[in-house]
Design a protein around this motif. Structure first.
Motif, PDB file in Angstrom:
ATOM      1  N   HIS A  43     -18.450  43.376  21.797  1.00  0.00           N
ATOM      2  CA  HIS A  43     -17.834  42.109  22.202  1.00  0.00           C
ATOM      3  C   HIS A  43     -17.757  41.221  20.958  1.00  0.00           C
ATOM      4  CE1 HIS A  43     -17.749  38.820  25.574  1.00  0.00           C
ATOM      5  NE2 HIS A  43     -16.625  38.893  24.888  1.00  0.00           N
ATOM      6  N   ILE A  44     -16.557  41.062  20.402  1.00  0.00           N
ATOM      7  CA  ILE A  44     -16.394  40.380  19.120  1.00  0.00           C
ATOM      8  C   ILE A  44     -16.189  38.878  19.299  1.00  0.00           C
ATOM      9  CG2 ILE A  44     -15.081  40.272  16.976  1.00  0.00           C
ATOM     10  CD1 ILE A  44     -16.484  42.892  17.285  1.00  0.00           C
ATOM     11  N   SER A  66     -19.411  37.684  12.325  1.00  0.00           N
ATOM     12  CA  SER A  66     -19.341  36.557  13.259  1.00  0.00           C
ATOM     13  C   SER A  66     -18.012  36.484  14.009  1.00  0.00           C
ATOM     14  CB  SER A  66     -19.576  35.237  12.515  1.00  0.00           C
ATOM     15  OG  SER A  66     -18.591  35.036  11.514  1.00  0.00           O
ATOM     16  N   GLY A  67     -17.008  37.221  13.541  1.00  0.00           N
ATOM     17  CA  GLY A  67     -15.717  37.252  14.222  1.00  0.00           C
ATOM     18  C   GLY A  67     -14.601  36.522  13.510  1.00  0.00           C
ATOM     19  N   LYS A  68     -14.836  36.062  12.277  1.00  0.00           N
ATOM     20  CA  LYS A  68     -13.832  35.284  11.538  1.00  0.00           C
ATOM     21  C   LYS A  68     -12.518  36.042  11.373  1.00  0.00           C
ATOM     22  CE  LYS A  68     -16.175  35.036   7.702  1.00  0.00           C
ATOM     23  NZ  LYS A  68     -17.302  35.925   8.039  1.00  0.00           N
ATOM     24  N   ARG A 237     -20.293  31.963  14.789  1.00  0.00           N
ATOM     25  CA  ARG A 237     -21.548  32.713  14.803  1.00  0.00           C
ATOM     26  C   ARG A 237     -21.597  33.544  16.079  1.00  0.00           C
ATOM     27  NH1 ARG A 237     -26.151  32.501  11.937  1.00  0.00           N
ATOM     28  NH2 ARG A 237     -25.501  30.533  10.950  1.00  0.00           N
ATOM     29  N   SER A 238     -21.816  34.839  15.895  1.00  0.00           N
ATOM     30  CA  SER A 238     -21.933  35.761  17.038  1.00  0.00           C
ATOM     31  C   SER A 238     -20.750  35.654  17.988  1.00  0.00           C
ATOM     32  CB  SER A 238     -23.240  35.512  17.798  1.00  0.00           C
ATOM     33  OG  SER A 238     -24.345  35.681  16.946  1.00  0.00           O
ATOM     34  N   GLY A 239     -19.555  35.504  17.416  1.00  0.00           N
ATOM     35  CA  GLY A 239     -18.343  35.527  18.226  1.00  0.00           C
ATOM     36  C   GLY A 239     -17.990  34.234  18.913  1.00  0.00           C
ATOM     37  N   ARG A 240     -18.732  33.164  18.631  1.00  0.00           N
ATOM     38  CA  ARG A 240     -18.461  31.865  19.239  1.00  0.00           C
ATOM     39  C   ARG A 240     -18.272  30.808  18.154  1.00  0.00           C
ATOM     40  NH1 ARG A 240     -19.683  32.144  24.691  1.00  0.00           N
ATOM     41  NH2 ARG A 240     -21.095  33.842  25.297  1.00  0.00           N
ATOM     42  N   ILE A 241     -17.559  29.748  18.499  1.00  0.00           N
ATOM     43  CA  ILE A 241     -17.425  28.623  17.578  1.00  0.00           C
ATOM     44  C   ILE A 241     -18.703  27.803  17.630  1.00  0.00           C
ATOM     45  CG2 ILE A 241     -16.206  26.470  17.098  1.00  0.00           C
ATOM     46  CD1 ILE A 241     -13.640  27.795  18.010  1.00  0.00           C
ATOM     47  N   GLU A 242     -19.400  27.768  16.508  1.00  0.00           N
ATOM     48  CA  GLU A 242     -20.659  27.039  16.414  1.00  0.00           C
ATOM     49  C   GLU A 242     -20.414  25.571  16.075  1.00  0.00           C
ATOM     50  OE1 GLU A 242     -24.832  28.285  14.549  1.00  0.00           O
ATOM     51  OE2 GLU A 242     -23.351  27.812  13.007  1.00  0.00           O
ATOM     52  N   SER A 243     -19.417  25.303  15.235  1.00  0.00           N
ATOM     53  CA  SER A 243     -19.084  23.924  14.882  1.00  0.00           C
ATOM     54  C   SER A 243     -17.635  23.863  14.439  1.00  0.00           C
ATOM     55  CB  SER A 243     -20.012  23.397  13.776  1.00  0.00           C
ATOM     56  OG  SER A 243     -19.853  24.163  12.584  1.00  0.00           O
ATOM     57  N   ASP A 244     -17.070  22.661  14.575  1.00  0.00           N
ATOM     58  CA  ASP A 244     -15.666  22.422  14.196  1.00  0.00           C
ATOM     59  C   ASP A 244     -15.606  20.981  13.707  1.00  0.00           C
ATOM     60  OD1 ASP A 244     -12.963  21.971  13.963  1.00  0.00           O
ATOM     61  OD2 ASP A 244     -12.450  22.619  15.985  1.00  0.00           O
ATOM     62  N   ASN A 245     -15.624  20.809  12.386  1.00  0.00           N
ATOM     63  CA  ASN A 245     -15.767  19.477  11.834  1.00  0.00           C
ATOM     64  C   ASN A 245     -14.757  19.203  10.740  1.00  0.00           C
ATOM     65  OD1 ASN A 245     -18.241  18.822  13.308  1.00  0.00           O
ATOM     66  ND2 ASN A 245     -19.215  20.330  11.976  1.00  0.00           N
TER      67      ASN A 245
END
Length: 253
Positions: A43-44, A66-68, A237-245
């Motif tokens: 699961h990416i 991380s999926g980038k 991180r781990s396929g999810r958006i951790e931050s968006d700044n």
């Protein structure tokens, strides 16, 4: 604060004033994607939602795995998600079959990879012109020559990839990506195979072309300073958006 940035070692890495983005060029909603088969299926991307405005620059960062790059491929229409929606320049990808998606990608999305992906038996001019010909452009050769001139390779357009340096090959790849005048340009670690000096030249060229054409730029990188040249930094991180700044240059006290 401005004077601190100007006098810092990162001053040369600061982008021009942040442009006000227009309507969304990229709209990703609740995207999930797994790759592989059976027990090897991974699961990416996990419930990714992201909007990128017209003319905006986005730096995608995060640890390896991380999926980038996968998210970049989804934006470019090179990977289809298992669920969710991807809309680029007003066109929903799930409404297009593979042929229509390929045609759309050829017109609207420019792609630059870490590996240059040039055809070794074709000259620089041919590497840029052939995709234009396949897309039905009558002026393919003239347009290809113009793009090669614009990236500083007017004197090398009849050379083959093996006769070009790594930086020159990446310039050919960039000219190929820019030639259709795409709405978005995506770049996956475009300096990964280059030395520091050549890599900086390529990055400067990417941002120059963005400024000239007002296209949307999405850049995958491990280089935090490079990411902070963009308007926004999105960390996965781990396929999810951790931050968006909004990008900020950090200056040591």
């Amino acid at each position: 604060m401005d004077s601190l940035i100007e006098s810092s070692p990162l001053a040369g890495l600061v982008a021009s004033p942040i442009a006000r983005p227009g309507p969304d060029t990229i709209a990703i909603s609740n995207v999930d994607l797994s790759l592989g088969a059976g027990a090897a299926r991974v699961h990416i991307l996990k419930d990714i939602s992201l909007r990128v405005g017209q003319g905006e620059t986005i730096g995608l960062i995060g640890p390896s795995g991380s999926g980038k790059s996968t998210l970049l491929m989804v934006m470019a229409g090179l990977e289809r998600p298992d669920s969710g929606e991807v809309v680029v320049n007003g066109t929903p990808f799930n409404a297009l079959d593979e042929d229509a998606l390929a045609r759309f990608r050829g017109r609207q999305v420019g792609i630059v990879f870490q590996s240059f992906h040039l055809i070794p038996t074709m000259t620089a001019l041919e590497n840029v012109a052939v995709p234009l010909e396949l897309a039905g452009h009558d002026d393919a050769a003239a347009r290809a020559a113009q793009e090669l001139e614009s990236v500083g390779l007017g004197h090398r357009m009849h050379h083959y990839p093996s006769q070009l340096s790594g930086g020159e090959q990446q310039r050919v790849a960039l000219a190929r990506a820019l030639a259709p005048d795409p709405a978005i340009l995506v770049a996956d670690e475009p300096t990964g195979n280059l030395d520091d000096t050549t890599g900086k030249q390529i990055v400067d060229l990417l941002f120059t072309k963005h400024a000239e054409r007002g296209m949307t730029l999405v850049l995958v990188t491990h280089d935090s300073a490079l990411a902070h040249r963009c308007d926004r930094v999105v960390r996965l991180r781990s396929g999810r958006i951790e931050s968006d700044n909004k990008a900020q240059v950090k200056v040591e006290a």
